[in-house]
Design an enzyme around this catalytic site. Structure first.
Site, mmCIF file in Angstrom:
data_model
loop_
_atom_site.group_PDB
_atom_site.id
_atom_site.type_symbol
_atom_site.label_atom_id
_atom_site.label_comp_id
_atom_site.label_asym_id
_atom_site.label_seq_id
_atom_site.Cartn_x
_atom_site.Cartn_y
_atom_site.Cartn_z
ATOM 1 N N CYS A 43 -0.488 4.059 2.216
ATOM 2 C CA CYS A 43 -0.245 3.837 3.646
ATOM 3 C C CYS A 43 1.208 4.120 4.028
ATOM 4 O O CYS A 43 1.475 4.706 5.081
ATOM 5 C CB CYS A 43 -0.577 2.395 4.017
ATOM 6 S SG CYS A 43 -2.186 1.808 3.481
ATOM 7 N N ASP A 44 2.144 3.672 3.194
ATOM 8 C CA ASP A 44 3.540 3.631 3.610
ATOM 9 C C ASP A 44 4.488 4.521 2.818
ATOM 10 O O ASP A 44 5.679 4.606 3.151
ATOM 11 C CB ASP A 44 4.052 2.182 3.518
ATOM 12 C CG ASP A 44 3.265 1.250 4.420
ATOM 13 O OD1 ASP A 44 2.823 1.694 5.495
ATOM 14 O OD2 ASP A 44 3.090 0.068 4.048
ATOM 15 N N CYS A 56 0.829 -1.206 0.000
ATOM 16 C CA CYS A 56 0.000 0.000 0.000
ATOM 17 C C CYS A 56 0.861 1.253 0.000
ATOM 18 O O CYS A 56 1.406 1.649 1.035
ATOM 19 C CB CYS A 56 -0.929 -0.004 1.216
ATOM 20 S SG CYS A 56 -2.000 1.453 1.325
#
Length: 319
Positions: free
Chosen positions: A137-138, A134
């Protein structure tokens, strides 16, 4: 055979939020945690985009906090994975781990979608330590670093383009010379100066120094030559698979296998069955959107059970 008003299948932000809301509505939900209690967020490190946490929060901590909040209001949790369901009549029947059976007046499906993985050496061991599925997300954690995106579809192009906001260089690795991505997405990626390409190669191993990712080993499909691509992170973007096999075709799904819901509700094609989170969301796949849909599912269940007595739920759903 134990009977409940509401059974929730799956945890993660969707399942936990559904549990919180349905428990506060005195529906006493029973929640089955699945193979990965807490869902994919338990595999992540720090989460910085979930509202309410100025300095971020660790994924496992956020999930454990949500679970405790649901327990506080009376939700019951049991380990186990739903292996089959019978949705042909009420109450619905749920079989867990092929042996335990339960019945429920309403079901919330929050079983999520699993990221497809490469299945190569080092991949699973380095999830959360440089391997990610992701970018949203990261990506922030790879500011001014070099990263690799594996994949050739629209998702891979989108992830790679997004990562150029943070990374110093993004290398797209794909097993074929041709990409599966749409022409628009390909053009966008190819016009980005931060993106370079490693095409027609097969991934072999995620490299590390023992604690974090250092690169990706690939084999050139044309020459058979093995080479290492140095990188600080590897993002796997080869698609997701909604966890719906146990439904055995009893609920309508779209062409990608995601559960279809009605309008702006979480109602599925089976009256009394509701879906929340990544199992019905192929677009956003974020913790906060999953939590929001879990809230909606619990509220829909409450209205459904009230409407059961008033015989007006179907009218409401078809309005």
């Amino acid at each position: 055979m134990e009977h409940r008003k509401v059974i929730i299948l799956g945890t993660g932000p969707a399942g936990y939020t559904a549990a919180i809301y349905s428990a506060r509505a005195d529906l006493e939900p029973l929640v089955f945690e699945g193979d990965e209690p807490g869902g994919q967020l338990t595999l992540t490190t720090e989460i910085e985009n979930f509202p309410g946490f100025v300095d971020g929060i660790m994924g496992p901590e956020l999930m454990e906090t949500m679970k405790k909040q649901a327990q506080r209001f009376g939700a019951t949790f049991e380990r186990g994975r739903a292996t089959s369901v019978d949705l042909s009549k009420r109450p619905f029947r749920v079989t867990v781990d092929k042996e335990r059976e339960y019945t429920a007046d309403a079901l919330i499906l929050a079983t999520g979608a699993s990221a497809k993985m490469l299945g190569i050496e080092g991949e699973n061991e380095l999830i959360g330590r440089g391997v990610s599925t992701c970018a949203t997300c990261d990506g922030f954690f790879f500011r001014n670093k070099r990263v690799i995106v594996v994949g050739g579809g629209d998702s891979a192009m989108e992830e790679a383009t997004f990562l150029t906001k943070f990374a110093s260089e993004v290398v797209i690795v794909h097993r074929r010379e041709e990409l599966r991505a749409s022409k628009v997405m390909q053009a966008r990626a190819r016009s980005n100066d931060k993106i370079r390409w490693e095409l027609n190669v097969t991934t072999q191993k995620v490299l590390s120094d023992g604690t974090k990712v250092t690169g990706l080993r690939v084999v050139d499909n044309a020459t058979g030559e093995t080479r290492d691509i140095p990188a600080d992170g590897v993002f796997v973007a080869i698609g997701h698979r909604p966890n719906t096999d146990f439904l055995n075709g009893q609920v309508e799904v779209d062409e990608l296998g995601y559960i279809v819901t009605k309008g702006n509700t979480t109602a599925t094609s089976v009256e009394g069955v509701f879906a929340a989170g990544d199992v019905m969301d192929s677009r956003y796949r974020q913790a906060i959107t999953a939590a929001g849909s879990g809230c909606k599912a619990a509220m829909d269940v409450e209205k459904y059970l009230e409407g059961e007595m008033a015989h007006d739920w179907s009218v409401t759903m078809n309005a």
